[in-house]
Enzyme design. Structure first.
Site, PDB file in Angstrom:
ATOM      1  N   GLN A 119       0.838  -1.435  -0.183  1.00  0.00           N
ATOM      2  CA  GLN A 119      -0.082   0.137   0.020  1.00  0.00           C
ATOM      3  C   GLN A 119       0.857   1.158   0.139  1.00  0.00           C
ATOM      4  O   GLN A 119       2.264   1.334   0.642  1.00  0.00           O
ATOM      5  CB  GLN A 119      -1.081  -0.063   1.130  1.00  0.00           C
ATOM      6  CG  GLN A 119      -2.396   0.979   1.005  1.00  0.00           C
ATOM      7  CD  GLN A 119      -3.308   0.526   1.990  1.00  0.00           C
ATOM      8  OE1 GLN A 119      -3.327  -0.616   2.586  1.00  0.00           O
ATOM      9  NE2 GLN A 119      -4.116   1.413   2.254  1.00  0.00           N
ATOM     10  N   SER A 171       3.953  -6.658   2.786  1.00  0.00           N
ATOM     11  CA  SER A 171       2.591  -6.492   3.599  1.00  0.00           C
ATOM     12  C   SER A 171       1.700  -7.079   2.475  1.00  0.00           C
ATOM     13  O   SER A 171       1.424  -8.131   2.266  1.00  0.00           O
ATOM     14  CB  SER A 171       2.299  -4.876   3.835  1.00  0.00           C
ATOM     15  OG  SER A 171       1.153  -4.953   4.603  1.00  0.00           O
ATOM     16  N   LEU A 172       0.763  -6.416   1.987  1.00  0.00           N
ATOM     17  CA  LEU A 172      -0.481  -6.772   1.107  1.00  0.00           C
ATOM     18  C   LEU A 172       0.095  -7.560  -0.118  1.00  0.00           C
ATOM     19  O   LEU A 172      -0.707  -8.242  -0.679  1.00  0.00           O
ATOM     20  CB  LEU A 172      -1.455  -5.844   0.723  1.00  0.00           C
ATOM     21  CG  LEU A 172      -1.116  -4.949  -0.419  1.00  0.00           C
ATOM     22  CD1 LEU A 172      -1.510  -5.509  -1.697  1.00  0.00           C
ATOM     23  CD2 LEU A 172      -1.619  -3.415  -0.315  1.00  0.00           C
ATOM     24  N   ARG A 202      -9.576  -7.934   4.196  1.00  0.00           N
ATOM     25  CA  ARG A 202      -8.465  -7.564   4.791  1.00  0.00           C
ATOM     26  C   ARG A 202      -8.403  -6.002   5.163  1.00  0.00           C
ATOM     27  O   ARG A 202      -8.383  -5.358   6.339  1.00  0.00           O
ATOM     28  CB  ARG A 202      -7.219  -7.971   4.583  1.00  0.00           C
ATOM     29  CG  ARG A 202      -6.136  -7.757   5.387  1.00  0.00           C
ATOM     30  CD  ARG A 202      -4.632  -8.038   4.480  1.00  0.00           C
ATOM     31  NE  ARG A 202      -3.352  -8.290   4.988  1.00  0.00           N
ATOM     32  CZ  ARG A 202      -2.567  -7.112   4.795  1.00  0.00           C
ATOM     33  NH1 ARG A 202      -2.819  -6.039   3.874  1.00  0.00           N
ATOM     34  NH2 ARG A 202      -1.410  -7.029   5.318  1.00  0.00           N
ATOM     35  N   HIS A 258      -0.088  -3.311  11.356  1.00  0.00           N
ATOM     36  CA  HIS A 258       1.017  -4.093  11.756  1.00  0.00           C
ATOM     37  C   HIS A 258       1.469  -3.782  13.219  1.00  0.00           C
ATOM     38  O   HIS A 258       2.763  -3.689  13.567  1.00  0.00           O
ATOM     39  CB  HIS A 258       2.319  -3.974  10.884  1.00  0.00           C
ATOM     40  CG  HIS A 258       1.924  -4.406   9.416  1.00  0.00           C
ATOM     41  ND1 HIS A 258       1.927  -5.776   9.040  1.00  0.00           N
ATOM     42  CD2 HIS A 258       1.897  -3.620   8.129  1.00  0.00           C
ATOM     43  CE1 HIS A 258       1.556  -5.895   7.819  1.00  0.00           C
ATOM     44  NE2 HIS A 258       1.545  -4.600   7.366  1.00  0.00           N
ATOM     45  N   GLN A 313       0.786 -11.943  10.187  1.00  0.00           N
ATOM     46  CA  GLN A 313       1.207 -10.674   9.315  1.00  0.00           C
ATOM     47  C   GLN A 313       0.822  -9.655   9.603  1.00  0.00           C
ATOM     48  O   GLN A 313       0.802  -8.372   9.823  1.00  0.00           O
ATOM     49  CB  GLN A 313       1.131 -10.984   7.960  1.00  0.00           C
ATOM     50  CG  GLN A 313       1.959  -9.641   7.082  1.00  0.00           C
ATOM     51  CD  GLN A 313       1.060  -9.710   5.772  1.00  0.00           C
ATOM     52  OE1 GLN A 313      -0.040  -9.436   5.787  1.00  0.00           O
ATOM     53  NE2 GLN A 313       1.853  -9.942   4.586  1.00  0.00           N
TER      54      GLN A 313
END
Length: 314
Positions: A10, A94-95, A119, A204, A253
């Site tokens: 992102q 991440s994503l 998510r 996170h 995660q």
């Protein structure tokens, strides 16, 4: 020459992303249509035309970025004969880990789109707007140790942790706003610059536990198979191709640290990777790769000409 495909997270989204791929390649158009169908939403139109504030919403940005990454990979395979098996490893920020898993065939594309939509929504629901914050600590003195010291100071007044260890000179902290504000003060005392991030939630960090619980339920029902290339996971900075390990690591995660610097160091060192190809929107990870692994080549793949030149170079 050992290759790794890496997939952006992102922040790399921009109105118009993927449009040149869609105009040039049927394989890319097919990916965007499959994602639209999976979500029951004209996400491709939002990607093409905006508005930017809607595209930037976490629940839209996450599946949109994944769609562009998978469009790059499917086009490479269909149009140029370059499959993910050419890579020693795949990894995503991440994503982007979901993009890596979809590109490597561990997750179905439609399932990946739905999981990322959820998510994004779950992350937004997890913390009331205004309670959380994130900040990027930057500058030549910034490293993981400095960031951990700053986060420790912040944790005296609330939740505050290191969220993203991106590279030397760029580490992100996340948590409750008052705690992050305290950590920013400490980071400046230690010689770092600190930039509050314009994000909708503190990603996170332990405040995301409600989102992790939602993802655990969704991932329990998702079909995950062994990827066609090992995935270097964010939370371990180590490769795996075990479906049940992948399922568990995707849950961890949500609240865990993105160990991107360590992941890149491992791939360029023990993994023997000499070439990183960033599949998807923007060039953020390519820039990081040049700083973390200066002896390796870093190539962004997002325009049709990029894909053609890359395929010729193999």
């Amino acid at each position: 020459m050992s290759l790794a495909f890496i997939f952006p997270g992102q922040g790399s989204q921009a109105v118009g992303m993927g449009q040149d791929l869609a105009e040039a390649f049927g394989a890319a158009r097919e990916v965007f249509q499959e994602v639209d169908d999976a979500l029951g939403q004209k996400l491709s139109a939002l990607m093409r035309d905006g508005p930017e504030d809607q595209l930037t919403l976490t629940e839209n940005a996450q599946p949109a970025l994944m769609a562009v990454s998978v469009a790059v990979m499917r086009t490479l395979e269909r149009e140029f004969g370059v499959g993910v098996e050419k890579a020693a490893f795949v990894a995503g920020h991440s994503l982007g880990e979901y993009s890596a898993l979809a590109a490597a065939g561990a997750l179905d594309l439609a399932d990946t789109a739905r999981l990322l939509k959820l998510r994004g929504q779950a992350m937004q629901r997890a913390v009331p707007v205004g309670r959380g914050a994130m900040a990027s600590l930057i500058g030549p003195k910034t490293d993981l140790a400095l960031a951990e010291d700053a986060a420790k100071a912040g944790a005296e007044v609330g939740v505050c942790v290191v969220a993203n260890d991106n590279n030397q000179g760029n580490v992100v902290i996340s948590g409750e706003k008052a705690a992050v504000d305290r950590a920013i003060e400490k980071a400046k005392e230690l010689g770092a610059r600190a930039i509050p991030l314009n994000v909708s939630a503190p990603f996170h960090c332990p405040l995301m536990q409600p989102a992790a619980d939602e993802m655990a339920e969704a991932l329990a029902a998702a079909a995950i198979v062994a990827p066609r290339a090992p995935v270097v996971a964010n939370v371990t900075a180590a490769p795996t191709n075990d479906p049940e390990a992948i399922r568990r690591l995707l849950i961890e995660q949500v609240t865990g640290r993105v160990r991107w610097r360590e992941s890149m160091i491992w791939m360029a060192g023990s993994g023997g990777v000499t070439r990183f190809a960033e599949a998807g929107a923007g060039k953020v990870l390519s820039g990081m790769a040049k700083r973390i692994a200066p002896d390796a080549e870093a190539i962004p793949l997002n325009a049709p000409a990029d894909l053609e030149a890359f395929a010729r170079s193999l």
